[in-house]
Design a protein around this motif. Structure first.
Motif, short mmCIF file in Angstrom:
data_model
loop_
_atom_site.label_atom_id
_atom_site.label_comp_id
_atom_site.label_asym_id
_atom_site.label_seq_id
_atom_site.Cartn_x
_atom_site.Cartn_y
_atom_site.Cartn_z
N ALA A 1 3.27 14.39 10.71
CA ALA A 1 2.48 14.26 9.48
C ALA A 1 3.20 13.42 8.43
N LEU A 2 4.55 13.48 8.42
CA LEU A 2 5.35 12.76 7.43
C LEU A 2 5.69 11.33 7.83
N GLN A 3 5.35 10.93 9.04
CA GLN A 3 5.73 9.61 9.55
C GLN A 3 5.20 8.50 8.64
N ASP A 4 6.10 7.64 8.12
CA ASP A 4 5.77 6.47 7.30
C ASP A 4 5.14 6.82 5.94
N ILE A 5 5.32 8.05 5.49
CA ILE A 5 4.72 8.48 4.21
C ILE A 5 5.64 8.16 3.03
N ASP A 6 5.04 7.69 1.91
CA ASP A 6 5.80 7.36 0.70
C ASP A 6 5.82 8.51 -0.31
N ALA A 7 4.71 9.25 -0.40
CA ALA A 7 4.60 10.32 -1.39
C ALA A 7 3.80 11.48 -0.79
N VAL A 8 4.12 12.68 -1.27
CA VAL A 8 3.46 13.88 -0.74
C VAL A 8 2.98 14.77 -1.88
N GLN B 1 14.52 13.02 4.13
CA GLN B 1 15.22 12.40 5.26
C GLN B 1 14.36 11.34 5.93
N MET B 2 13.04 11.57 5.93
CA MET B 2 12.12 10.64 6.59
C MET B 2 11.64 9.51 5.67
N GLY B 3 12.19 9.45 4.46
CA GLY B 3 11.90 8.32 3.58
C GLY B 3 10.88 8.56 2.48
N VAL B 4 10.41 9.79 2.33
CA VAL B 4 9.46 10.08 1.25
C VAL B 4 10.15 9.87 -0.10
N GLN B 5 9.49 9.12 -0.98
CA GLN B 5 10.07 8.75 -2.28
C GLN B 5 9.65 9.67 -3.41
N LYS B 6 8.51 10.36 -3.26
CA LYS B 6 7.97 11.13 -4.39
C LYS B 6 7.27 12.39 -3.87
N SER C 1 -0.09 11.77 -11.36
CA SER C 1 1.35 12.00 -11.17
C SER C 1 1.86 11.32 -9.90
N LEU C 2 1.04 11.30 -8.86
CA LEU C 2 1.42 10.64 -7.61
C LEU C 2 1.53 9.12 -7.77
N LEU C 3 0.67 8.56 -8.61
CA LEU C 3 0.54 7.10 -8.68
C LEU C 3 1.33 6.45 -9.81
N GLU C 4 1.68 7.21 -10.85
CA GLU C 4 2.34 6.61 -12.01
C GLU C 4 3.77 7.11 -12.16
N THR D 1 0.84 -1.19 0.00
CA THR D 1 0.00 0.00 0.00
C THR D 1 0.88 1.25 0.00
N THR D 2 0.57 2.19 -0.88
CA THR D 2 1.29 3.46 -0.93
C THR D 2 0.65 4.44 0.04
N LYS D 3 1.46 5.01 0.92
CA LYS D 3 0.95 5.98 1.89
C LYS D 3 1.24 7.40 1.39
N ILE D 4 0.17 8.17 1.20
CA ILE D 4 0.29 9.50 0.59
C ILE D 4 -0.23 10.57 1.53
#
Length: 280
Positions: free
Chosen positions: A53-60, A86-91, A167-170, A3-6
């Protein structure tokens, strides 16, 4: 499948609320609202709220309030985007201002700090006429604005939200800058005339100088920071630099951008332009 966390910032705003709603219906996504009233509060003016707010988030999705053009935006975007990575956000997908040089400084910051990014530029939203500062004068039947001759490709917030979600998903949208516009150039006077026709009522339009408009805003006790932004947008951005249309909405979504007339007809059916004006 993971699951992607946004995280959706500006979750109560014109684009953020639409992005949030769309992502809620995607079973592969866990979405978190980013706003001062959210379960995990986020406030641009309180950096101490950002980490939770950014904890465990993949994309913002980054929507900065009130606008990337204001002087404090660059520092906030620099600190936030650096922390996010720094907190692991990829996108990161950034909503930027079309034709705003100051906003482009923030774009470069995100491009530097984010692992993957997409920039979505837009200018005047259709929804400014029913969800924002143009609604009250429309209800009063009298709209007075500067730059009456400026041509603007008014863009629908639904189209913008669809591009942001895509854009977030692809992955294929990584590293892209999209300039979003509606399919047609209109002056503000022509836009008001289309609204009047759709709503079946008369709405007078008067052209003002920018100085006259700013004076009216002060008479209505509009906050000075809002006046600064309005002055910037009318003086700097509505100088013809955005008087062109693009096909980026169609390129991303595979469908044509919504025409202002279609927006006006849909919105008129809700009755929002036929309310009784409050006398308070």
């Amino acid at each position: 499948m993971k699951t992607t966390k946004i995280l959706v910032l500006g979750a109560n705003g014109k684009t953020g609320s639409r992005v949030l709603e769309r992502l809620k219906h995607n079973t592969d996504v866990e979405v978190r609202a980013g706003s001062r009233s959210a379960a995990v509060p986020f406030d641009w003016e309180k950096p101490e709220t950002w980490q939770a707010a950014l904890q465990d988030i993949d994309a913002v999705y980054i929507s900065y309030q009130p606008d990337l053009a204001i002087p404090s935006a660059t520092t906030a975007i620099q600190l936030f985007s650096r922390l996010a990575t720094q907190m692991g956000v990829q996108k990161m997908v950034l909503l930027s201002g079309r034709g705003e040089k100051e906003a482009q400084v923030c774009e470069e910051i995100v491009k530097t700090n984010a692992k993957k990014w997409t920039i979505v530029r837009a200018s005047w939203f259709n929804q400014n006429f029913n969800e924002s500062f143009f609604l009250e004068p429309i209800l009063a039947g009298y709209v007075a604005l500067p730059r009456a001759e400026a041509l603007e490709p008014f863009t629908d917030a639904d189209d913008i939200a669809d591009v942001i979600v895509t854009s977030l998903l692809e992955e294929k949208h990584n590293g892209q800058i999209y300039e979003l516009t509606g399919p047609r150039l209109l002056t503000f006077q022509e836009a008001i005339a289309e609204i009047a026709k759709a709503a079946g009522r008369e709405i007078a339009f008067q052209s003002l100088t920018l100085e006259e408009y700013i004076q009216k805003l002060r008479e209505y006790q509009v906050p000075e920071d809002h006046i600064w932004l309005v002055n910037y947008l009318f003086e700097q951005v509505l100088d013809g630099r955005n008087s062109s249309i693009t096909s980026d909405i169609e390129k991303v979504l595979g469908k044509k951008a919504k025409d202002f007339a279609a927006y006006a007809l849909e919105t008129a059916k809700t009755g929002v332009w036929n309310q009784t004006v409050s006398q308070n």
